[in-house]
Design an enzyme around this catalytic site. Sequence first.
Site, PDB file in Angstrom:
ATOM      1  N   THR A 212     -20.772 -34.032  29.008  1.00  0.00           N
ATOM      2  CA  THR A 212     -19.660 -34.982  28.969  1.00  0.00           C
ATOM      3  C   THR A 212     -19.950 -36.202  29.823  1.00  0.00           C
ATOM      4  O   THR A 212     -20.704 -36.133  30.798  1.00  0.00           O
ATOM      5  CB  THR A 212     -18.361 -34.336  29.478  1.00  0.00           C
ATOM      6  N   ASN A 214     -18.441 -38.356  32.490  1.00  0.00           N
ATOM      7  CA  ASN A 214     -17.404 -38.279  33.525  1.00  0.00           C
ATOM      8  C   ASN A 214     -17.023 -39.715  33.902  1.00  0.00           C
ATOM      9  O   ASN A 214     -17.812 -40.426  34.522  1.00  0.00           O
ATOM     10  CB  ASN A 214     -17.954 -37.513  34.731  1.00  0.00           C
ATOM     11  N   GLU A 260     -13.123 -36.698  31.170  1.00  0.00           N
ATOM     12  CA  GLU A 260     -14.470 -36.453  30.658  1.00  0.00           C
ATOM     13  C   GLU A 260     -14.451 -36.484  29.132  1.00  0.00           C
ATOM     14  O   GLU A 260     -13.527 -35.950  28.515  1.00  0.00           O
ATOM     15  CB  GLU A 260     -14.993 -35.098  31.138  1.00  0.00           C
TER      16      GLU A 260
END
Length: 314
Positions: A212, A214, A260
């Site tokens: 992901t 962030n 995220e």
Amino acid sequence: MQRWRGLEDIPQDWGRSVVTIGSYDGVHRGHQLIIGRAVERARELGIPSVVVTFDPHPSEVVRPGSHPPLLAPHHRRAELMAELGVDAVLILPFTTEFSKLSPADFIVKVLVDKLHARAVIEGPNFRFGHKAAGNVAFLTELGETYDYEVEVVDLYVSGAAGGGEPFSSTLARRLIAAGDVEGANEILGRPHRVEGVVVRGAQRGRELGYPTANVETLPHTAIPADGVYAGWLTANGERMPAAISVGTNPQFDGTERTVEAYAIDRVGLDLYGLHVAVDFLAYVRGQEKFESIEALLDAIAADVKKCRELTGAA
């Protein structure tokens, strides 16, 4: 579109213009009616249109600590205004000294001396000047002295969002805080966007097979309630379907709230250090702590499948 910060940035040879003034946070569908009419009137008169807005939000100066969550940062508002055909945006630094300008002084210093207003377009509840003492009636009265016309546009449209409550930035913020991004998107006329720089997190998503981005969000950003959402991640001008997680990551006893985004079916993306945008399309589920990592992985796979379907349909 020209962008000015402060009265001193306005070109000295600036001629007459059509002006509208307001915070215009989010440039929602009600705002679009006013700004659109200002653009239309400017074209009728053959002169430029100008939007005047403020930084920081006036409430933060008048009542420190009361800064509302923002639906869009100033650069994003400027982009949206440019799409509406606005010729120039003036961002006025809102200081304690500026907040003490009387309504009459505000009109003279901003509308008359600098922008040479030919017409001013506002909503019915427009207030300005020290202690918000100026209103549309006073603005109109001084227009007779300073040779500008005032036109009032009803910005109160409504729909399903908020149970039929008139659209407003306040309502949009409330819906976003509750996780109702679909309701907020009806008000905005587009998906709610959160922006920021991608920073390194715990990298657990990568370990689980779902890396992901962030996103370190901008100050005062209106962030949706904790949960999983379908939407898009935009980086380097590319818009990618995404599964978005907002929350503290209770599966791993996290405490810091993060945003995220997993770019669905994308491999090898390196987004660290990039400024990205996350657009929220729909709420999928709330934040949960699962009994095992296997149960978490099953939930993530279901989330990604649902997000793929939702973004594909959109």
